[in-house]
Design a protein around this motif. Structure first.
Motif, PDB file in Angstrom:
ATOM      1  N   LYS A 261       0.833  -1.203   0.000  1.00 58.71           N
ATOM      2  CA  LYS A 261       0.000   0.000   0.000  1.00 58.71           C
ATOM      3  C   LYS A 261       0.868   1.253   0.000  1.00 58.71           C
ATOM      4  O   LYS A 261       0.613   2.209  -0.750  1.00 58.71           O
ATOM      5  CB  LYS A 261      -0.930  -0.001   1.213  1.00 58.71           C
ATOM      6  CG  LYS A 261      -1.843   1.213   1.281  1.00 58.71           C
ATOM      7  CD  LYS A 261      -2.788   1.125   2.464  1.00 58.71           C
ATOM      8  CE  LYS A 261      -2.087   1.392   3.775  1.00 58.71           C
ATOM      9  NZ  LYS A 261      -3.035   1.425   4.921  1.00 58.71           N
TER      10      LYS A 261
ATOM     11  N   HIS B  49       2.541  -1.538 -17.973  1.00 56.57           N
ATOM     12  CA  HIS B  49       1.423  -0.628 -17.713  1.00 56.57           C
ATOM     13  C   HIS B  49       0.256  -0.921 -18.651  1.00 56.57           C
ATOM     14  O   HIS B  49      -0.911  -0.912 -18.231  1.00 56.57           O
ATOM     15  CB  HIS B  49       1.880   0.822 -17.869  1.00 56.57           C
ATOM     16  CG  HIS B  49       2.775   1.292 -16.768  1.00 56.57           C
ATOM     17  ND1 HIS B  49       2.338   1.482 -15.474  1.00 56.57           N
ATOM     18  CD2 HIS B  49       4.093   1.597 -16.749  1.00 56.57           C
ATOM     19  CE1 HIS B  49       3.343   1.901 -14.713  1.00 56.57           C
ATOM     20  NE2 HIS B  49       4.422   1.970 -15.463  1.00 56.57           N
TER      21      HIS B  49
ATOM     22  N   SER C 201      -1.817   7.387 -13.341  1.00 56.33           N
ATOM     23  CA  SER C 201      -0.367   7.555 -13.441  1.00 56.33           C
ATOM     24  C   SER C 201       0.237   6.555 -14.420  1.00 56.33           C
ATOM     25  O   SER C 201       1.226   6.851 -15.086  1.00 56.33           O
ATOM     26  CB  SER C 201       0.294   7.421 -12.061  1.00 56.33           C
ATOM     27  OG  SER C 201       0.190   6.105 -11.557  1.00 56.33           O
ATOM     28  N   SER C 202      -0.353   5.356 -14.523  1.00 55.64           N
ATOM     29  CA  SER C 202       0.105   4.391 -15.526  1.00 55.64           C
ATOM     30  C   SER C 202      -0.110   4.937 -16.927  1.00 55.64           C
ATOM     31  O   SER C 202       0.777   4.859 -17.784  1.00 55.64           O
ATOM     32  CB  SER C 202      -0.639   3.060 -15.373  1.00 55.64           C
ATOM     33  OG  SER C 202      -0.143   2.302 -14.301  1.00 55.64           O
TER      34      SER C 202
ATOM     35  N   SER D  97       2.784   6.209  -7.605  1.00 57.24           N
ATOM     36  CA  SER D  97       1.923   6.977  -8.509  1.00 57.24           C
ATOM     37  C   SER D  97       2.442   8.393  -8.732  1.00 57.24           C
ATOM     38  O   SER D  97       2.644   8.809  -9.879  1.00 57.24           O
ATOM     39  CB  SER D  97       0.485   6.983  -7.988  1.00 57.24           C
ATOM     40  OG  SER D  97      -0.092   5.704  -8.113  1.00 57.24           O
TER      41      SER D  97
ATOM     42  N   ARG E 183       5.948   8.309 -10.620  1.00 55.86           N
ATOM     43  CA  ARG E 183       5.872   8.147 -12.079  1.00 55.86           C
ATOM     44  C   ARG E 183       5.593   9.494 -12.745  1.00 55.86           C
ATOM     45  O   ARG E 183       6.185   9.834 -13.765  1.00 55.86           O
ATOM     46  CB  ARG E 183       4.748   7.171 -12.443  1.00 55.86           C
ATOM     47  CG  ARG E 183       4.995   5.722 -12.067  1.00 55.86           C
ATOM     48  CD  ARG E 183       3.801   4.881 -12.487  1.00 55.86           C
ATOM     49  NE  ARG E 183       3.871   3.556 -11.913  1.00 55.86           N
ATOM     50  CZ  ARG E 183       2.879   2.956 -11.254  1.00 55.86           C
ATOM     51  NH1 ARG E 183       1.731   3.596 -11.089  1.00 55.86           N
ATOM     52  NH2 ARG E 183       3.029   1.739 -10.777  1.00 55.86           N
TER      53      ARG E 183
ATOM     54  N   SER F  95      -1.482  -4.058 -17.450  1.00 53.87           N
ATOM     55  CA  SER F  95      -2.295  -3.773 -16.277  1.00 53.87           C
ATOM     56  C   SER F  95      -3.591  -3.066 -16.670  1.00 53.87           C
ATOM     57  O   SER F  95      -4.675  -3.385 -16.153  1.00 53.87           O
ATOM     58  CB  SER F  95      -1.495  -2.916 -15.292  1.00 53.87           C
ATOM     59  OG  SER F  95      -2.282  -2.580 -14.168  1.00 53.87           O
TER      60      SER F  95
ATOM     61  N   THR G 256      -3.486   5.253  -9.438  1.00 52.34           N
ATOM     62  CA  THR G 256      -2.593   4.262 -10.041  1.00 52.34           C
ATOM     63  C   THR G 256      -2.866   4.081 -11.528  1.00 52.34           C
ATOM     64  O   THR G 256      -1.932   3.969 -12.325  1.00 52.34           O
ATOM     65  CB  THR G 256      -2.724   2.914  -9.317  1.00 52.34           C
ATOM     66  OG1 THR G 256      -4.096   2.536  -9.263  1.00 52.34           O
ATOM     67  CG2 THR G 256      -2.184   3.005  -7.896  1.00 52.34           C
TER      68      THR G 256
ATOM     69  N   GLN H 132       2.408   2.106  -3.361  1.00 50.76           N
ATOM     70  CA  GLN H 132       1.525   2.813  -4.291  1.00 50.76           C
ATOM     71  C   GLN H 132       1.448   4.301  -3.953  1.00 50.76           C
ATOM     72  O   GLN H 132       1.331   5.141  -4.846  1.00 50.76           O
ATOM     73  CB  GLN H 132       0.124   2.188  -4.276  1.00 50.76           C
ATOM     74  CG  GLN H 132       0.075   0.787  -4.860  1.00 50.76           C
ATOM     75  CD  GLN H 132       0.659   0.711  -6.260  1.00 50.76           C
ATOM     76  OE1 GLN H 132       0.363   1.541  -7.116  1.00 50.76           O
ATOM     77  NE2 GLN H 132       1.497  -0.289  -6.489  1.00 50.76           N
TER      78      GLN H 132
ATOM     79  N   LEU I  58      -5.367   7.607  -5.168  1.00 48.89           N
ATOM     80  CA  LEU I  58      -4.044   7.027  -5.397  1.00 48.89           C
ATOM     81  C   LEU I  58      -3.616   7.212  -6.842  1.00 48.89           C
ATOM     82  O   LEU I  58      -2.433   7.280  -7.142  1.00 48.89           O
ATOM     83  CB  LEU I  58      -4.054   5.539  -5.044  1.00 48.89           C
ATOM     84  CG  LEU I  58      -3.915   5.177  -3.564  1.00 48.89           C
ATOM     85  CD1 LEU I  58      -4.017   3.665  -3.384  1.00 48.89           C
ATOM     86  CD2 LEU I  58      -2.607   5.677  -2.981  1.00 48.89           C
TER      87      LEU I  58
END
Length: 404
Positions: free
Chosen positions: A243, A379, A326-327, A250, A253, A382, A323, A246, A321
């Motif tokens: 956790k 990425h 940001s990916s 994020s 990146r 995902s 995620t 992350q 977050l």
């Protein structure tokens, strides 16, 4: 870029840009480099003293210790990235910037005072120990494969394992070590620890020469044997390391995108200047459609990259977050910047592949950026998984609706 920013943030961003252009850029030809080609710590600390004097050291953290918003951070970090040495000078460089963010959000007051304060003051560097060697079967882009372990022993935790591609480990004074717990209370969960460096139980096995040369200490492979860390130096709670990762990854990146956008803005400036001065076949290069179109494409990609960064920053500033966002930003911006850097090299021809300008270095650095903090393909994979999950959820909702 400064539209909508408060006057103090806009002024800080302007000061950072002026400092990088006027003070840092002349250092780009400084010969103080290690065998890998990275700036030595002597050079880094000299630049940081100048940044301190100019009032632009660690500009993304306020005097009270609070962080700027992600949109505000973008304005400052893009400006610091106008030279490959700029983030080092201004103390906005990876991995320190991300480590400061993590400690600031998760660390206790005691840990902040001991480990965060010297980083914010620019008195040393840090490293983040997560990635593990493939030949060891350890965690690369998949942290669930982590084989480095930690176990409780009285008031301490004992860590054993191996790590690789640990940026800046050689010469760092602060480390954040991530390990999988074998303790029953948090078995299988990851833990994070703050450690003083160097430590005799952390042995650097190899520091490779890599395509990128902007980060002191390069990307080391190392072995950890019996590292004993007081329980009070655990960052956060046992088993919560994924956790916390992350929380760090994020925005980190996105910070990479910010800094390298600044570098590509500068590369574009250099390429434009060259194309507008250099004559061939009876006219300046920019008047040749093939060259002019590349520079026009760069202008478009620079703007698209900035918009992507600002969009992701807005998401993170809501407290998410981010995620997924940001990916997407990491993929889109890194690929766009790669095209920009490649175009700049191509426009400049032979000069573009020499060290007479920073263009060739920017090309190398961006190529590496497409891999670290997760390769483009990971990425995308995902994101594809998320798309499939969303499709399944939509199908389930439709079926339930029809049944009702």
């Amino acid at each position: 870029m400064s539209e909508g920013l408060s006057p103090d943030i806009a002024a800080m961003a302007d000061r950072v840009e002026a400092f990088v252009r006027d003070v840092v850029v002349p250092y780009e030809s400084d010969s103080r480099r290690d065998h890998h080609g990275a700036p030595t710590d002597e050079l880094v600390m000299e630049l940081r003293e100048k940044a301190r004097a100019a009032g632009v050291l660690t500009p993304h953290i306020r005097a009270d210790g609070s962080h700027l918003s992600q949109r505000e951070t973008a304005e400052v970090l893009v400006r610091s990235g106008l030279s490959p040495l700029g983030p080092l000078a201004c103390n906005t460089m990876a991995p320190d910037e991300g480590n400061m963010y993590l400690i600031g959000h998760v660390g206790s007051p005691a840990l902040k005072d001991r480990f965060l304060k010297p980083l914010v003051e620019g008195r040393g560097r840090s490293a983040f120990f997560m990635t593990e060697p493939a030949d060891w079967g350890g965690a690369g882009s998949d942290p669930s494969m982590m084989k480095t372990t930690c176990r409780r022993d009285g008031d301490d935790w004992v860590i054993d394992g191996r790590k690789t591609f640990i940026t800046g480990a050689k010469g760092a004074m602060v480390g954040i070590v991530m390990a999988a717990s074998v303790d029953e209370a948090s078995k299988g969960g990851a833990c994070m620890f703050l450690v003083d460096l160097p430590d005799p139980t952390i042995v650097i096995d190899h520091v490779p020469n890599t395509i990128d040369t902007s980060m002191p200490g390069s990307h080391a492979t190392l072995t950890i044997r019996g590292l004993r860390v007081p329980a009070a130096q655990m960052l956060g709670e046992p088993g919560e390391g994924f956790k916390y990762a992350q929380i760090r990854l994020s925005p980190a990146r996105l910070s990479h995108c910010m800094r390298w956008l600044g570098a590509c803005i500068r590369a574009q400036e250099i390429a434009v200047d060259y194309a507008c001065r250099r004559e061939a076949f009876g006219k300046t290069l920019i008047d040749h459609e093939g060259v002019g179109f590349m520079l026009a494409e760069n202008r478009i990609l620079l703007q698209q990259s900035r918009l992507m960064i600002d969009w992701c920053a807005d998401v993170l500033d809501t407290g998410s977050l981010g995620t997924v966002e940001s990916s997407m930003a990491k993929v889109a911006v890194s690929e766009a910047l790669m095209k920009i850097a490649d175009n700049c090299v191509q426009v400049m021809g032979g000069i573009g592949v020499t060290d007479r300008t920073i263009v060739e270095q920017v090309f190398r650095e961006i190529r590496a950026f497409r891999i670290y903090d997760g390769p483009t393909e990971v990425h995308k994979w995902s994101l594809a998984k998320k798309i499939k999950r969303e499709w399944k959820q939509a199908q389930t909702s439709t079926s339930q609706g029809e049944a009702g």
